[in-house]
Design a protein around this motif. Structure first.
Motif, PDB file in Angstrom:
ATOM      1  N   SER A 114      37.936   0.065  21.525  1.00  0.00           N
ATOM      2  CA  SER A 114      38.526  -0.884  20.672  1.00  0.00           C
ATOM      3  C   SER A 114      38.264  -0.604  19.325  1.00  0.00           C
ATOM      4  CB  SER A 114      38.205  -2.386  21.051  1.00  0.00           C
ATOM      5  OG  SER A 114      36.874  -2.559  20.717  1.00  0.00           O
ATOM      6  N   GLN A 115      37.357  -0.065  18.735  1.00  0.00           N
ATOM      7  CA  GLN A 115      36.871   0.369  17.419  1.00  0.00           C
ATOM      8  C   GLN A 115      38.061   0.939  16.557  1.00  0.00           C
ATOM      9  OE1 GLN A 115      34.028   3.292  15.266  1.00  0.00           O
ATOM     10  NE2 GLN A 115      32.632   1.476  15.846  1.00  0.00           N
ATOM     11  N   PHE A 116      38.496   0.363  15.402  1.00  0.00           N
ATOM     12  CA  PHE A 116      39.710   0.950  14.735  1.00  0.00           C
ATOM     13  C   PHE A 116      39.112   2.088  13.879  1.00  0.00           C
ATOM     14  CE2 PHE A 116      42.565   0.677  11.105  1.00  0.00           C
ATOM     15  CZ  PHE A 116      43.568   0.586  11.812  1.00  0.00           C
ATOM     16  N   GLN A 117      40.110   3.177  13.961  1.00  0.00           N
ATOM     17  CA  GLN A 117      39.784   4.309  13.164  1.00  0.00           C
ATOM     18  C   GLN A 117      40.578   4.467  12.036  1.00  0.00           C
ATOM     19  OE1 GLN A 117      37.106   5.468  14.865  1.00  0.00           O
ATOM     20  NE2 GLN A 117      37.990   7.537  15.268  1.00  0.00           N
ATOM     21  N   SER A 118      40.247   4.748  10.849  1.00  0.00           N
ATOM     22  CA  SER A 118      40.847   4.756   9.746  1.00  0.00           C
ATOM     23  C   SER A 118      40.001   5.394   8.536  1.00  0.00           C
ATOM     24  CB  SER A 118      41.361   3.543   9.031  1.00  0.00           C
ATOM     25  OG  SER A 118      41.609   3.634   7.696  1.00  0.00           O
ATOM     26  N   SER A 119      40.289   6.370   8.117  1.00  0.00           N
ATOM     27  CA  SER A 119      39.830   7.185   6.996  1.00  0.00           C
ATOM     28  C   SER A 119      39.548   6.593   5.703  1.00  0.00           C
ATOM     29  CB  SER A 119      40.389   8.741   6.800  1.00  0.00           C
ATOM     30  OG  SER A 119      40.338   9.214   8.083  1.00  0.00           O
ATOM     31  N   GLU A 120      40.308   5.459   5.332  1.00  0.00           N
ATOM     32  CA  GLU A 120      40.301   4.752   4.170  1.00  0.00           C
ATOM     33  C   GLU A 120      39.190   4.328   3.753  1.00  0.00           C
ATOM     34  OE1 GLU A 120      43.760   2.502   2.672  1.00  0.00           O
ATOM     35  OE2 GLU A 120      42.433   0.982   2.849  1.00  0.00           O
ATOM     36  N   LYS A 121      38.558   3.649   4.672  1.00  0.00           N
ATOM     37  CA  LYS A 121      37.324   2.748   4.017  1.00  0.00           C
ATOM     38  C   LYS A 121      36.174   3.850   3.593  1.00  0.00           C
ATOM     39  CE  LYS A 121      37.049  -0.622   2.963  1.00  0.00           C
ATOM     40  NZ  LYS A 121      36.440  -2.334   3.472  1.00  0.00           N
ATOM     41  N   PRO A 122      36.002   4.764   4.615  1.00  0.00           N
ATOM     42  CA  PRO A 122      34.730   5.549   4.288  1.00  0.00           C
ATOM     43  C   PRO A 122      34.915   6.646   3.006  1.00  0.00           C
ATOM     44  CG  PRO A 122      35.607   6.081   6.503  1.00  0.00           C
ATOM     45  CD  PRO A 122      36.280   4.741   6.060  1.00  0.00           C
ATOM     46  N   ALA A 123      36.225   6.768   2.797  1.00  0.00           N
ATOM     47  CA  ALA A 123      36.651   7.577   1.629  1.00  0.00           C
ATOM     48  C   ALA A 123      36.372   6.909   0.385  1.00  0.00           C
ATOM     49  CB  ALA A 123      38.161   7.853   1.736  1.00  0.00           C
ATOM     50  N   ILE A 124      36.774   5.358   0.507  1.00  0.00           N
ATOM     51  CA  ILE A 124      36.686   4.607  -0.703  1.00  0.00           C
ATOM     52  C   ILE A 124      34.924   4.409  -0.921  1.00  0.00           C
ATOM     53  CG2 ILE A 124      36.710   2.028  -1.570  1.00  0.00           C
ATOM     54  CD1 ILE A 124      39.115   1.832   0.030  1.00  0.00           C
ATOM     55  N   ALA A 125      34.058   4.025   0.102  1.00  0.00           N
ATOM     56  CA  ALA A 125      32.638   4.046   0.061  1.00  0.00           C
ATOM     57  C   ALA A 125      31.951   5.519  -0.738  1.00  0.00           C
ATOM     58  CB  ALA A 125      32.012   3.964   1.517  1.00  0.00           C
TER      59      ALA A 125
END
Length: 217
Positions: A89-100
């Motif tokens: 169920s864990q949502f996969q997205s590159s956005e937040k780690p790229a912002i971090a």
């Protein structure tokens, strides 16, 4: 003409298993060459738009690839990550780690290779959900960074735009797969030193070859 200090540019994605396999190689290159190069890490944006979704959607692909990454690189995928993969169920997205990553660069730009490594360990060993802001706080505890300021920036539109600028820069460098790495010796002069995984000995040889070539120029 060679610029004062060449730049080693690493294009990765936090969710990329082969980048995780390559992470220790980049860490070693940083340890060996950080006096000779400025190091930059750019997030590629592998999982955005309609590619985003629960990990279950890519679980079979990941399960078919990660043993090869382990065998080739020696990087181990942790039980916690494999449990997340199986649960689905864990949502996969590159956005937040790229912002971090962009936020981290605003505090400690010269240590960005180390932080990218930390992010991937959190993901692929500990199974950490990289979409949750507070999950980055343990990762910055080894650096002299204010938790309050980090979280404020992580929520800001400015650093989201910075992340999307990185995605565009990766496209401009014509990176279509990860990991990739370049040495930039002048404004227009780039040497690609890897496209996909390469081991440390191969990377060191390529770096030395570029240094020899640019020394002749």
């Amino acid at each position: 003409m060679m610029q004062e200090k060449p730049k080693l540019i690493y294009v990765y994605d936090a969710l990329c298993g082969w980048c995780y396999g390559f992470s220790a190689v980049m860490h070693s290159l940083f340890e060996k060459y950080h006096h000779q190069f400025d190091f930059e890490v750019i997030s590629g944006g592998m999982v955005l738009g309609d590619r985003q979704g629960p990990i279950s959607e890519s679980a079979e692909l990941i399960k078919s690839h990660y043993p090869k990454v382990q065998e080739t690189s020696g990087a181990i995928f942790g039980d916690a990550f494999l449990a997340v993969l199986n649960e689905g169920s864990q949502f996969q997205s590159s956005e937040k780690p790229a912002i971090a990553l962009c936020v981290f660069k605003s505090f400690e730009p010269h240590k960005v290779v180390l932080f990218a490594h930390d992010i991937q360990i959190a993901k692929f060993i500990d199974g950490i959900d990289l979409n949750i802001d507070d999950n980055y706080l343990p990762l910055i505890s080894n650096y002299n960074i204010s938790e309050k300021e980090f979280l404020e920036k992580l929520k800001s539109e400015e650093y989201k735009q910075n992340a999307y600028y990185d995605f565009a820069l990766a496209r401009q460098l014509q990176v279509s797969g990860y990991p990739a790495a370049f040495i930039q010796t002048s404004e227009r002069n780039f040497y690609m030193i890897t496209k996909g995984y390469s081991d440390l000995a191969t990377m060191e040889l390529r770096v030395e070859n570029v240094l020899k070539e640019t020394a002749k120029a």
